[in-house]
Design an enzyme around this catalytic site. Structure first.
Site, PDB file in Angstrom:
ATOM      1  N   ARG A 198       0.768  -1.119   0.081  1.00  0.00           N
ATOM      2  CA  ARG A 198      -0.104   0.059   0.044  1.00  0.00           C
ATOM      3  C   ARG A 198       1.007   1.135   0.010  1.00  0.00           C
ATOM      4  O   ARG A 198       0.335   2.229   0.301  1.00  0.00           O
ATOM      5  CB  ARG A 198      -0.952   0.070   1.111  1.00  0.00           C
ATOM      6  CG  ARG A 198      -2.070  -1.232   1.087  1.00  0.00           C
ATOM      7  CD  ARG A 198      -3.171  -0.907   2.265  1.00  0.00           C
ATOM      8  NE  ARG A 198      -4.066  -2.066   2.216  1.00  0.00           N
ATOM      9  CZ  ARG A 198      -3.946  -2.957   3.031  1.00  0.00           C
ATOM     10  NH1 ARG A 198      -2.887  -3.033   3.924  1.00  0.00           N
ATOM     11  NH2 ARG A 198      -5.077  -3.954   2.915  1.00  0.00           N
ATOM     12  N   LYS A 204      -0.315  10.736 -11.199  1.00  0.00           N
ATOM     13  CA  LYS A 204      -0.995   9.678 -11.981  1.00  0.00           C
ATOM     14  C   LYS A 204      -0.156   8.722 -12.505  1.00  0.00           C
ATOM     15  O   LYS A 204       0.880   8.831 -13.123  1.00  0.00           O
ATOM     16  CB  LYS A 204      -1.648  10.420 -13.072  1.00  0.00           C
ATOM     17  CG  LYS A 204      -2.758  11.360 -12.749  1.00  0.00           C
ATOM     18  CD  LYS A 204      -3.466  12.267 -13.736  1.00  0.00           C
ATOM     19  CE  LYS A 204      -4.074  11.383 -14.799  1.00  0.00           C
ATOM     20  NZ  LYS A 204      -4.860  12.165 -15.722  1.00  0.00           N
ATOM     21  N   GLU A 211       3.909  21.384 -23.974  1.00  0.00           N
ATOM     22  CA  GLU A 211       3.449  21.428 -22.779  1.00  0.00           C
ATOM     23  C   GLU A 211       3.766  22.640 -21.856  1.00  0.00           C
ATOM     24  O   GLU A 211       2.589  23.222 -21.155  1.00  0.00           O
ATOM     25  CB  GLU A 211       3.722  20.015 -22.048  1.00  0.00           C
ATOM     26  CG  GLU A 211       3.266  18.884 -22.638  1.00  0.00           C
ATOM     27  CD  GLU A 211       1.892  18.359 -22.517  1.00  0.00           C
ATOM     28  OE1 GLU A 211       1.196  19.152 -21.937  1.00  0.00           O
ATOM     29  OE2 GLU A 211       1.329  17.532 -22.943  1.00  0.00           O
ATOM     30  N   LYS A 229       2.048  22.802 -12.499  1.00  0.00           N
ATOM     31  CA  LYS A 229       1.132  21.796 -12.607  1.00  0.00           C
ATOM     32  C   LYS A 229       0.812  21.392 -11.187  1.00  0.00           C
ATOM     33  O   LYS A 229      -0.264  21.039 -11.006  1.00  0.00           O
ATOM     34  CB  LYS A 229       2.013  20.739 -13.276  1.00  0.00           C
ATOM     35  CG  LYS A 229       1.023  19.485 -13.544  1.00  0.00           C
ATOM     36  CD  LYS A 229       1.618  18.556 -14.418  1.00  0.00           C
ATOM     37  CE  LYS A 229       0.775  17.278 -14.474  1.00  0.00           C
ATOM     38  NZ  LYS A 229       1.295  16.297 -15.402  1.00  0.00           N
ATOM     39  N   GLU A 241      -9.127  14.726  -9.818  1.00  0.00           N
ATOM     40  CA  GLU A 241      -9.813  15.150 -11.206  1.00  0.00           C
ATOM     41  C   GLU A 241     -11.383  15.068 -10.765  1.00  0.00           C
ATOM     42  O   GLU A 241     -12.393  14.493 -11.391  1.00  0.00           O
ATOM     43  CB  GLU A 241      -9.516  14.127 -12.249  1.00  0.00           C
ATOM     44  CG  GLU A 241      -8.196  14.299 -12.951  1.00  0.00           C
ATOM     45  CD  GLU A 241      -8.039  13.582 -14.006  1.00  0.00           C
ATOM     46  OE1 GLU A 241      -8.505  12.437 -14.292  1.00  0.00           O
ATOM     47  OE2 GLU A 241      -7.175  13.971 -14.969  1.00  0.00           O
ATOM     48  N   ARG A 275      -8.557  20.089 -12.534  1.00  0.00           N
ATOM     49  CA  ARG A 275      -7.423  19.535 -13.522  1.00  0.00           C
ATOM     50  C   ARG A 275      -7.603  19.337 -14.738  1.00  0.00           C
ATOM     51  O   ARG A 275      -6.580  19.150 -15.608  1.00  0.00           O
ATOM     52  CB  ARG A 275      -7.184  18.204 -12.828  1.00  0.00           C
ATOM     53  CG  ARG A 275      -6.042  17.521 -13.024  1.00  0.00           C
ATOM     54  CD  ARG A 275      -5.402  16.374 -12.092  1.00  0.00           C
ATOM     55  NE  ARG A 275      -4.105  15.974 -12.673  1.00  0.00           N
ATOM     56  CZ  ARG A 275      -3.368  15.067 -11.890  1.00  0.00           C
ATOM     57  NH1 ARG A 275      -3.779  14.950 -10.486  1.00  0.00           N
ATOM     58  NH2 ARG A 275      -2.302  14.691 -12.392  1.00  0.00           N
ATOM     59  N   ASN A 333      -5.348  19.761 -19.709  1.00  0.00           N
ATOM     60  CA  ASN A 333      -5.870  18.870 -20.814  1.00  0.00           C
ATOM     61  C   ASN A 333      -6.130  19.985 -22.084  1.00  0.00           C
ATOM     62  O   ASN A 333      -6.469  19.457 -23.146  1.00  0.00           O
ATOM     63  CB  ASN A 333      -6.803  17.948 -20.642  1.00  0.00           C
ATOM     64  CG  ASN A 333      -6.509  16.789 -19.936  1.00  0.00           C
ATOM     65  OD1 ASN A 333      -5.755  16.046 -20.389  1.00  0.00           O
ATOM     66  ND2 ASN A 333      -6.977  16.372 -18.896  1.00  0.00           N
ATOM     67  N   HIS A 345      -5.783  18.939 -25.394  1.00  0.00           N
ATOM     68  CA  HIS A 345      -5.558  17.471 -25.468  1.00  0.00           C
ATOM     69  C   HIS A 345      -6.623  16.648 -26.174  1.00  0.00           C
ATOM     70  O   HIS A 345      -6.470  15.556 -26.783  1.00  0.00           O
ATOM     71  CB  HIS A 345      -5.120  16.948 -24.165  1.00  0.00           C
ATOM     72  CG  HIS A 345      -3.893  17.253 -23.696  1.00  0.00           C
ATOM     73  ND1 HIS A 345      -3.109  18.441 -23.622  1.00  0.00           N
ATOM     74  CD2 HIS A 345      -2.892  16.190 -23.118  1.00  0.00           C
ATOM     75  CE1 HIS A 345      -2.072  18.380 -23.111  1.00  0.00           C
ATOM     76  NE2 HIS A 345      -1.815  16.942 -23.099  1.00  0.00           N
ATOM     77  N   HIS A 377      -5.081  14.342 -28.944  1.00  0.00           N
ATOM     78  CA  HIS A 377      -5.355  13.018 -28.812  1.00  0.00           C
ATOM     79  C   HIS A 377      -6.109  12.452 -29.939  1.00  0.00           C
ATOM     80  O   HIS A 377      -5.775  11.496 -30.600  1.00  0.00           O
ATOM     81  CB  HIS A 377      -6.146  12.631 -27.721  1.00  0.00           C
ATOM     82  CG  HIS A 377      -5.298  12.704 -26.394  1.00  0.00           C
ATOM     83  ND1 HIS A 377      -5.976  12.841 -25.209  1.00  0.00           N
ATOM     84  CD2 HIS A 377      -3.974  12.705 -26.021  1.00  0.00           C
ATOM     85  CE1 HIS A 377      -4.940  12.868 -24.035  1.00  0.00           C
ATOM     86  NE2 HIS A 377      -3.721  12.741 -24.802  1.00  0.00           N
ATOM     87  N   HIS A 410       3.323  13.187 -29.426  1.00  0.00           N
ATOM     88  CA  HIS A 410       2.485  13.832 -28.610  1.00  0.00           C
ATOM     89  C   HIS A 410       2.453  15.234 -28.427  1.00  0.00           C
ATOM     90  O   HIS A 410       1.500  16.066 -28.589  1.00  0.00           O
ATOM     91  CB  HIS A 410       2.701  13.264 -27.177  1.00  0.00           C
ATOM     92  CG  HIS A 410       1.522  13.840 -26.182  1.00  0.00           C
ATOM     93  ND1 HIS A 410       0.428  13.523 -25.932  1.00  0.00           N
ATOM     94  CD2 HIS A 410       1.815  14.854 -25.224  1.00  0.00           C
ATOM     95  CE1 HIS A 410      -0.078  14.153 -25.251  1.00  0.00           C
ATOM     96  NE2 HIS A 410       0.850  14.904 -24.448  1.00  0.00           N
TER      97      HIS A 410
END
Length: 354
Positions: free
Chosen positions: A110, A132, A174, A216, A226, A231, A235, A238, A242, A254
């Site tokens: 954990r 993430k 970015e 960030k 999120e 948040r 994006n 994106h 994407h 990317h």
């Protein structure tokens, strides 16, 4: 060297940016330590200089490394070496490495101590920040994942000395995103220091990476998981970006896809009346200054519109028949807007036609 201590929910994150910052690893003592790193970058000598008795596990870059079977095999190795909750996982590499190492650190007992050491510019300004972590399952990217913050992020500029300019540019997309939506001072700094950025001036890169990291983390502090719709600003560019990646069967890098995506989404924001007049020109100007693509005609790959539009249907910001979009309202400011799915797809189709 720049340093900051940031609080996110229940975690304290120490951010260290600058030449020679890898030396901070020597502060890790009396613990089992595993270094998970990319096979493309031999970091064993660099790490052994500060941590002489660590266990190294190399992994491949790319999606194959993020298979659950690979994760389990690494967990088995930690178990064989009697890792406990006071021990450390150090991720050295790009986004694939931080995804895999972060996921393992979060699930083993954990939670083990996690240190992220990004070796790419994109990693330093984006992938290593935010907590993430995801691995793939049944050919679905990041289907299994966790939110788990590193205790330390070390961005040592020495890793960038041999970085090709094209790789630097991919990460700059970015950084420009942060400037456009969150940080006008960063936008202005990029505007005034183009030559020094491209020439990898260490003082300038340190400032850019440090500001990007704090930008960030500032958003992650407010909306780590999120759940608050904050948040999503990370994006910007994106949704369309994407779609470009998917439409090219992921042959477009990317950063380049996001670059074109930001222009498209700024145009949508202006067309729908959310962005002040001139925002599109501001977006275009900075991308052009750094030689980044700003129109689909500059993307050197065929785009299958059907695949691109299907990617928009699968967008993670999708809510019933709408998508939550972060629109720039002026440089350094943004607004969350719920846009009908058909509207976005209509704009996307216009944007992606060569």
């Amino acid at each position: 060297m720049r340093e900051s201590l940031e609080d996110i929910c229940c975690s304290k994150i120490r951010v260290i940016v600058g030449e020679g910052s890898l030396s901070k690893l020597s502060e890790i003592k009396d613990s089992n330590t595993v270094v998970i790193y990319s096979r493309r970058v031999d970091v064993t000598d660099k790490i052994n200089k500060y941590l002489p008795n660590v266990y190294f596990i190399p992994i491949n870059d790319g999606e194959s490394a993020k298979e659950l079977s690979n994760v389990i095999s690494i967990v088995e190795k930690l178990f064989e070496r009697n890792f406990d909750r006071g021990d450390y996982v150090i991720a050295v590499g790009g986004g694939t490495v931080t995804d895999v190492a972060g996921f393992i650190a979060s699930i083993y007992l954990r939670g083990l101590n996690l240190v992220n050491v990004p070796t790419t510019f994109l990693g330093m300004v984006d992938a290593a920040i935010g907590g993430k972590n995801g691995v793939n399952f049944n050919n679905i990217k990041n289907l299994i994942g966790t939110f788990y913050q590193p205790s330390m992020i070390i961005s040592d500029l020495e890793f960038l000395e041999t970085l090709p300019i094209e790789e630097l540019k991919k990460g700059l997309a970015e950084v420009i995103k942060y400037g456009l939506t969150l940080d006008k001072e960063l936008y202005d700094y990029l505007s005034l220091n183009k030559d020094r950025v491209i020439n990898k001036d260490k003082q300038v890169l340190e400032e850019v990476i440090f500001r990007s990291t704090l930008d960030k983390l500032g958003i992650v502090k407010e909306d780590e998981r999120e759940t608050k719709g904050i948040r999503i600003v990370l994006n910007f560019g994106h949704t369309i970006g994407h779609a470009i990646e998917a439409g090219s069967s992921f042959n477009v890098p990317h950063g380049y896809a996001i670059s074109v995506g930001m222009v498209c989404e700024a145009k949508i924001a202006e067309e729908l009346g959310y962005a002040e007049e001139g925002v599109v020109e501001d977006v275009l100007w900075l991308l052009q200054l750094y030689g980044l693509p700003y129109d689909i005609s500059q993307i050197d790959a065929p785009i299958d519109i059907r695949l691109a539009l299907n990617a928009i249907n699968m967008d993670k910001k999708h809510r019933k028949d709408a998508i939550l979009m972060p629109f720039p309202t002026r440089i350094g400011s943004w607004k969350k807007v719920e846009v009908p799915l058909d509207t976005i797809k209509g704009f996307a189709e216009q944007c992606l036609k060569k």
